[in-house]
Design a protein around this motif. Structure first.
Motif, PDB file in Angstrom:
ATOM      1  N   VAL A 247       0.838  -1.199   0.000  1.00 51.70           N
ATOM      2  CA  VAL A 247       0.000   0.000   0.000  1.00 51.70           C
ATOM      3  C   VAL A 247       0.877   1.255   0.000  1.00 51.70           C
ATOM      4  O   VAL A 247       0.642   2.199  -0.764  1.00 51.70           O
ATOM      5  CB  VAL A 247      -0.950   0.002   1.216  1.00 51.70           C
ATOM      6  CG1 VAL A 247      -1.661   1.355   1.332  1.00 51.70           C
ATOM      7  CG2 VAL A 247      -1.971  -1.115   1.095  1.00 51.70           C
ATOM      8  N   CYS A 248       1.895   1.268   0.844  1.00 50.09           N
ATOM      9  CA  CYS A 248       2.794   2.424   0.921  1.00 50.09           C
ATOM     10  C   CYS A 248       3.571   2.603  -0.380  1.00 50.09           C
ATOM     11  O   CYS A 248       3.708   3.726  -0.889  1.00 50.09           O
ATOM     12  CB  CYS A 248       3.761   2.260   2.091  1.00 50.09           C
ATOM     13  SG  CYS A 248       2.965   2.282   3.710  1.00 50.09           S
ATOM     14  N   MET A 249       4.075   1.515  -0.948  1.00 44.96           N
ATOM     15  CA  MET A 249       4.849   1.609  -2.186  1.00 44.96           C
ATOM     16  C   MET A 249       3.978   2.096  -3.337  1.00 44.96           C
ATOM     17  O   MET A 249       4.437   2.849  -4.210  1.00 44.96           O
ATOM     18  CB  MET A 249       5.469   0.254  -2.526  1.00 44.96           C
ATOM     19  CG  MET A 249       6.300   0.269  -3.812  1.00 44.96           C
ATOM     20  SD  MET A 249       7.599   1.546  -3.838  1.00 44.96           S
ATOM     21  CE  MET A 249       8.834   0.754  -2.812  1.00 44.96           C
ATOM     22  N   GLY A 250       2.707   1.713  -3.360  1.00 37.98           N
ATOM     23  CA  GLY A 250       1.808   2.189  -4.396  1.00 37.98           C
ATOM     24  C   GLY A 250       1.686   3.705  -4.378  1.00 37.98           C
ATOM     25  O   GLY A 250       1.701   4.365  -5.428  1.00 37.98           O
ATOM     26  N   ALA A 251       1.575   4.291  -3.179  1.00 43.65           N
ATOM     27  CA  ALA A 251       1.494   5.747  -3.056  1.00 43.65           C
ATOM     28  C   ALA A 251       2.800   6.404  -3.483  1.00 43.65           C
ATOM     29  O   ALA A 251       2.804   7.461  -4.137  1.00 43.65           O
ATOM     30  CB  ALA A 251       1.151   6.122  -1.615  1.00 43.65           C
ATOM     31  N   ALA A 296       9.403   2.397   5.139  1.00 51.73           N
ATOM     32  CA  ALA A 296       9.438   2.054   6.564  1.00 51.73           C
ATOM     33  C   ALA A 296       8.955   3.215   7.432  1.00 51.73           C
ATOM     34  O   ALA A 296       8.281   3.001   8.449  1.00 51.73           O
ATOM     35  CB  ALA A 296      10.854   1.654   6.967  1.00 51.73           C
ATOM     36  N   ILE A 297       9.289   4.457   7.048  1.00 51.13           N
ATOM     37  CA  ILE A 297       8.829   5.613   7.825  1.00 51.13           C
ATOM     38  C   ILE A 297       7.310   5.710   7.780  1.00 51.13           C
ATOM     39  O   ILE A 297       6.662   5.999   8.791  1.00 51.13           O
ATOM     40  CB  ILE A 297       9.473   6.908   7.295  1.00 51.13           C
ATOM     41  CG1 ILE A 297      10.955   6.945   7.664  1.00 51.13           C
ATOM     42  CG2 ILE A 297       8.770   8.147   7.864  1.00 51.13           C
ATOM     43  CD1 ILE A 297      11.720   8.077   7.024  1.00 51.13           C
ATOM     44  N   MET A 298       6.727   5.455   6.609  1.00 50.01           N
ATOM     45  CA  MET A 298       5.268   5.474   6.517  1.00 50.01           C
ATOM     46  C   MET A 298       4.664   4.428   7.453  1.00 50.01           C
ATOM     47  O   MET A 298       3.697   4.705   8.182  1.00 50.01           O
ATOM     48  CB  MET A 298       4.838   5.225   5.072  1.00 50.01           C
ATOM     49  CG  MET A 298       5.207   6.359   4.123  1.00 50.01           C
ATOM     50  SD  MET A 298       4.769   6.033   2.392  1.00 50.01           S
ATOM     51  CE  MET A 298       2.963   6.139   2.456  1.00 50.01           C
TER      52      MET A 298
END
Length: 495
Positions: A247-251, A296-298
């Motif tokens: 999900v984070c990588m998609g953003a 990782a921060i997200m």
């Protein structure tokens, strides 16, 4: 012959146990008959928080024991916690389930801030805290984002409470809090029922349940147990981590496609990508290392800024429901500033000492994360005369500091006025719900704003009453995180 073999095997087993599970000379007092792999788990029992408190009562404010296969030290005195959390030798984090993470640093260490160490942690922390302290990235002003999400939640609750229907408040805050974080990170305003937000909330809830159970906790500290539990489908750690990272990588990929580095950053991801492009930004921002750190921060921000805040807000409304007179006093505190004809802003928080005292007392009483995040000794060192070997896990007993009867008279009582002196908000040095030292909670700035804005908005919109006007029990479910038992409220509209 068989007897000799058995005797030899027993001798090797005793030697291995002595070498592996016997504490070195000078180690802090504590249990001394630890089991292989399990350590002192049987002594701790099914609830680690209660088990550790029993160790504190028996052995004192510095206790040495085995947490699973890891040598550990529990520190419960406030002054000692502050000293330990500022020692460079105790500044590291232990490795946390690297086997289930797609994005690692090239040397195999964890990226981000929550569980990284060394120069990577220093660079990433400095950048992230600077951006959060600025309170905004272009259009995604942090305070405005939180105000919007709090208002959306209140409107949702107004619909749920039509005809004074009872509302189940447990788990009601999570999606709203995550949505506020999502907007700060991505500048995207999305509905509370957006599948991505629901997915993140579901995964965080699953991970929370894992960490709160004895089996899940053991899986987090014993890599072999974690892998076995994951393969058997008992604890689906790989699915949880991989899904959240996706999900984070998609953003991030979406931002990389449509953000020009010369533009004004719209949000945290834009600001990070822009900083990453600067040659002087630091090695941890460059190339794949930088992207791994951003993912990782997200995740760190979601973990630090969602579960604990939503739990604290749940406790806040529970405690308010049982105290109608306190609700009245809090509104009077707010109305002295606003004239009762507008909403109060977070920038005005110093003008409402009772509101600030109430929020701190909720955090103290709720004590949602009594053990904070673990530390780890990065070299052999001494603490209060005790020898602490390299690799020892350090547990700051924040829950004890927040409930120490020598500091807080009758700590089991809920008394916001204990944080007010001469009419001003005066927090105790022991009021440390976010921890102490450089590795205190990453989401502290965000959390303080969220707690203030959500609490004041709820007080503005509703009189909060318990079901059937019967007091709600104010004791937590016995898990690693302090959760109230499920309850329902009557929310009576005020405006």
């Amino acid at each position: 012959m068989l007897f000799v073999v058995l005797l030899l095997f027993l001798a090797v087993l005793i030697w291995w146990w002595t070498f592996k599970f016997l504490h070195p000379r000078g180690f802090p007092p504590g249990p001394r008959l630890s089991l292989p792999l399990l350590g002192d788990s049987l002594t701790l029992g099914s609830n680690i928080v209660d088990g550790l408190d029993k160790l504190r009562i028996k052995y004192g404010d510095v206790v040495g024991f085995y947490l699973g296969p890891m040598r550990a030290v529990l520190i419960s005195d406030m002054a000692m916690i502050q000293e330990a959390c500022t020692k460079e030798e105790m500044m590291d984090r232990p490795m946390f389930l690297p086997e289930f993470r797609k994005y690692l640093l090239k040397n195999g260490d964890l990226p981000g801030i929550g569980f990284s160490n060394g120069i990577n942690w220093t660079e990433q922390r400095r950048f992230t805290l600077h951006k959060l302290k600025d309170f905004g990235f272009g259009k995604a002003n942090l305070e405005q984002v939180i105000e919007d999400q709090a208002e959306l939640l209140c409107q949702h609750l107004r619909k749920l409470s039509d005809n004074e229907q009872l509302v189940s408040i447990c788990n009601i805050f999570e999606i709203s809090i995550i949505n506020a974080l999502w907007q700060v990170l991505t500048s995207e305003t999305i509905a509370l029922d957006d599948p991505r937000i629901i997915k993140i909330n579901t995964l965080l809830g699953q991970f929370e349940d894992v960490g709160a159970s004895p089996l899940g906790f053991l899986a987090q500290i014993v890599p072999t147990a974690a892998k076995l539990a994951d393969q058997l489908g008992i604890v689906k750690l790989s699915i949880i981590f991989n899904s959240m990272e996706d999900v984070c990588m998609g953003a991030i990929q979406s931002h990389k496609a449509d953000f020009e580095l010369g533009d004004i950053p719209r949000d945290f991801i834009d600001a990070y990508l822009q900083h990453q492009a600067q040659p002087e930004s630091g090695a941890s921002f460059q190339g794949e290392e930088g992207i791994s750190n951003l993912v990782a921060i997200m995740l760190d921000l979601f973990a630090a800024g969602s579960t604990t805040i939503s739990l604290t807000l749940t406790w806040a409304v529970l405690l308010l429901a049982n105290r109608p007179e306190l609700q009245k006093l809090l509104r009077e505190d707010i109305h002295e500033v606003t004239g009762a004809n507008r909403l109060i802003s977070y920038s005005e928080r110093t003008k409402v000492p009772l509101v600030e005292a109430f929020i701190l007392e909720v955090q103290r009483k709720a004590n949602v994360a009594p053990l904070s995040l673990f530390r780890q000794a990065n070299k052999d060192c001494y603490f209060k005369g005790y020898f602490i070997p390299k690799g020892t896990v350090i547990l700051p007993n924040i829950g004890r500091a927040l409930n120490n009867p020598e500091v807080f008279e009758n700590p089991e009582e809920f008394k916001p006025e204990r944080h007010i002196k001469d009419g001003k908000f005066s927090p105790s040095p022991n009021g440390i719900p976010f921890g102490v030292g450089k590795r205190r909670c990453l989401g502290e700035t965000l959390a303080k704003a969220e707690l203030f804005i959500y609490v004041t908005r709820l007080l503005h919109h509703f009189d909060i009453k318990p079901e059937n006007n019967q007091p709600i029990r104010e004791i937590p479910i016995p898990t690693a995180l302090s959760k109230p038992y499920p309850f329902k409220l009557k929310l009576v509209k005020r405006v």
